[in-house]
Design an enzyme around this catalytic site. Sequence first.
Site, PDB file in Angstrom:
ATOM      1  N   ARG A  81       0.837  -1.204   0.000  1.00 53.17           N
ATOM      2  CA  ARG A  81       0.000   0.000   0.000  1.00 53.17           C
ATOM      3  C   ARG A  81       0.876   1.260   0.000  1.00 53.17           C
ATOM      4  O   ARG A  81       0.543   2.258  -0.653  1.00 53.17           O
ATOM      5  CB  ARG A  81      -0.937  -0.023   1.206  1.00 53.17           C
ATOM      6  N   LYS A 184      -2.849   6.402   1.208  1.00 57.05           N
ATOM      7  CA  LYS A 184      -2.733   6.990   2.541  1.00 57.05           C
ATOM      8  C   LYS A 184      -1.945   8.297   2.469  1.00 57.05           C
ATOM      9  O   LYS A 184      -0.845   8.410   2.997  1.00 57.05           O
ATOM     10  CB  LYS A 184      -2.091   5.987   3.503  1.00 57.05           C
ATOM     11  N   GLU A 220     -16.562   5.793   3.927  1.00 56.88           N
ATOM     12  CA  GLU A 220     -15.779   5.412   5.099  1.00 56.88           C
ATOM     13  C   GLU A 220     -16.405   5.978   6.367  1.00 56.88           C
ATOM     14  O   GLU A 220     -17.225   6.901   6.331  1.00 56.88           O
ATOM     15  CB  GLU A 220     -14.346   5.946   4.967  1.00 56.88           C
TER      16      GLU A 220
HETATM   17  C1  LIG Z   1      -5.513   3.715   7.411  1.00 58.31           C
HETATM   18  C2  LIG Z   1      -6.927   3.892   7.018  1.00 58.31           C
HETATM   19  C3  LIG Z   1      -7.895   2.871   7.176  1.00 58.31           C
HETATM   20  C4  LIG Z   1      -7.595   1.568   7.863  1.00 58.31           C
HETATM   21  O1  LIG Z   1      -6.649   0.779   7.210  1.00 58.31           O
HETATM   22  P1  LIG Z   1      -5.931  -0.385   8.010  1.00 58.31           P
HETATM   23  O2  LIG Z   1      -4.944  -0.918   7.037  1.00 58.31           O
HETATM   24  O3  LIG Z   1      -6.966  -1.385   8.359  1.00 58.31           O
HETATM   25  O4  LIG Z   1      -5.322   0.232   9.211  1.00 58.31           O
HETATM   26  C5  LIG Z   1      -9.179   3.109   6.715  1.00 58.31           C
HETATM   27  N1  LIG Z   1      -9.525   4.282   6.154  1.00 58.31           N
HETATM   28  C6  LIG Z   1      -8.635   5.287   6.001  1.00 58.31           C
HETATM   29  C7  LIG Z   1      -9.072   6.546   5.378  1.00 58.31           C
HETATM   30  C8  LIG Z   1      -7.310   5.123   6.422  1.00 58.31           C
HETATM   31  O5  LIG Z   1      -6.447   6.127   6.275  1.00 58.31           O
END
Ligand SMILES: *Cc1c(COP(=O)(O)O)cnc(C)c1O
Length: 338
Positions: A81, A184, A220
């Site tokens: 990722r 991210k 989300e």
């Molecule tokens: C980091 C994140 C998540 C959760 O991802 P994980 O890999 O399960 O920690 C979900 N939504 C957003 C917007 C994120 O930044």
Amino acid sequence: MGVNIDWNNLGFDYIKTNANLRCRFDGKRWSQISVTEDEYIRMHIATMGIHYGIMAFEGLKAFRGKDGKVRLFRPADNARRFQSSAYKLCLEPMPTDVFVEACIQLVKLNIDFVPPYESGASLYLRPLMYGSQVAIGVHRCPEVDIVFFASPVGPYFKGGMQLIKVVIDRMQDRAAPRGTGDIKAGGNYASSLLSGEKAHDMGYDNVMYLDAAQHRFVEECGAANFFGIKNNTYVTPASPSILPSVTNDSLRTLAADMGLNVEQRPVTVEELKTFEEAGACGTAAVISPIGSIYDIDTQEYIDYGKTIGPVSLALYNRLRDIQYGRAEDKHNWCVIVE
Ligand SMILES: *Cc1c(COP(=O)(O)O)cnc(C)c1O
């Protein structure tokens, strides 16, 4: 253990550990990973990354298991990722093996800071990358700086899981279709800060973000993915502006193991009231079970009840059992550090 920390009262605050790691791509090759105690980054005032938000991060955890072993949860998935984030920001992606090795090294250097098993706490790892070239124009940034630091963090819910209150508020969208919602990027958090703050002021734990084009579909829940349970099915929204959560991926796999159907498809706001259980999922809490959702604009109120749903609880326990070495890791998710 040689460190003086009240393990049972850890929150989600930065705590200084023994060391952090630095790595640099100079436009041609990666440097060796260096180890430092220095908590500061010294950077030029015209560093591109901080001017234009050319930066991305990751978040993953290491757990001290019941057997005393320390496990990292799915670091190669975070590595991939991190690479897709880098690709979309035109930054050099860090190879998976280098990323995973850095995580292992970071945990080993800070092994005294991995909380004891009984505390239910963990060591949070934060890889961060930013374009470090000095320039004023906007263009691809060939130089990249990466930092890996760690901090012990408490269990998200002190005294057990708790139902959260969620609000649907269309005042702010988290991410645009074909934007950066699926990576991210630091800016995604910046653009959801104001609505999150408003929700907290009104007494809600989280904002439910909808698709930015039509505001018809669920995206989300705060900075976490959403899932709903109904008719023996685990349903989670599909959209190009949702961040692909490693936790959600793990829960889908565990749900299938438990004999549930798994659906990843668009979920409308109207469908929310048809779920028997609902939850938010991510590394921080694994699952935050949702007790209620209130839609500010339609004034519709959905009540999922006062107790945590049995499927959410079973999924949560299965995942935690793997992370803490209490259950067989049959999908090979954990990397044992020592
Ligand atoms: C980091 C994140 C998540 C959760 O991802 P994980 O890999 O399960 O920690 C979900 N939504 C957003 C917007 C994120 O930044």
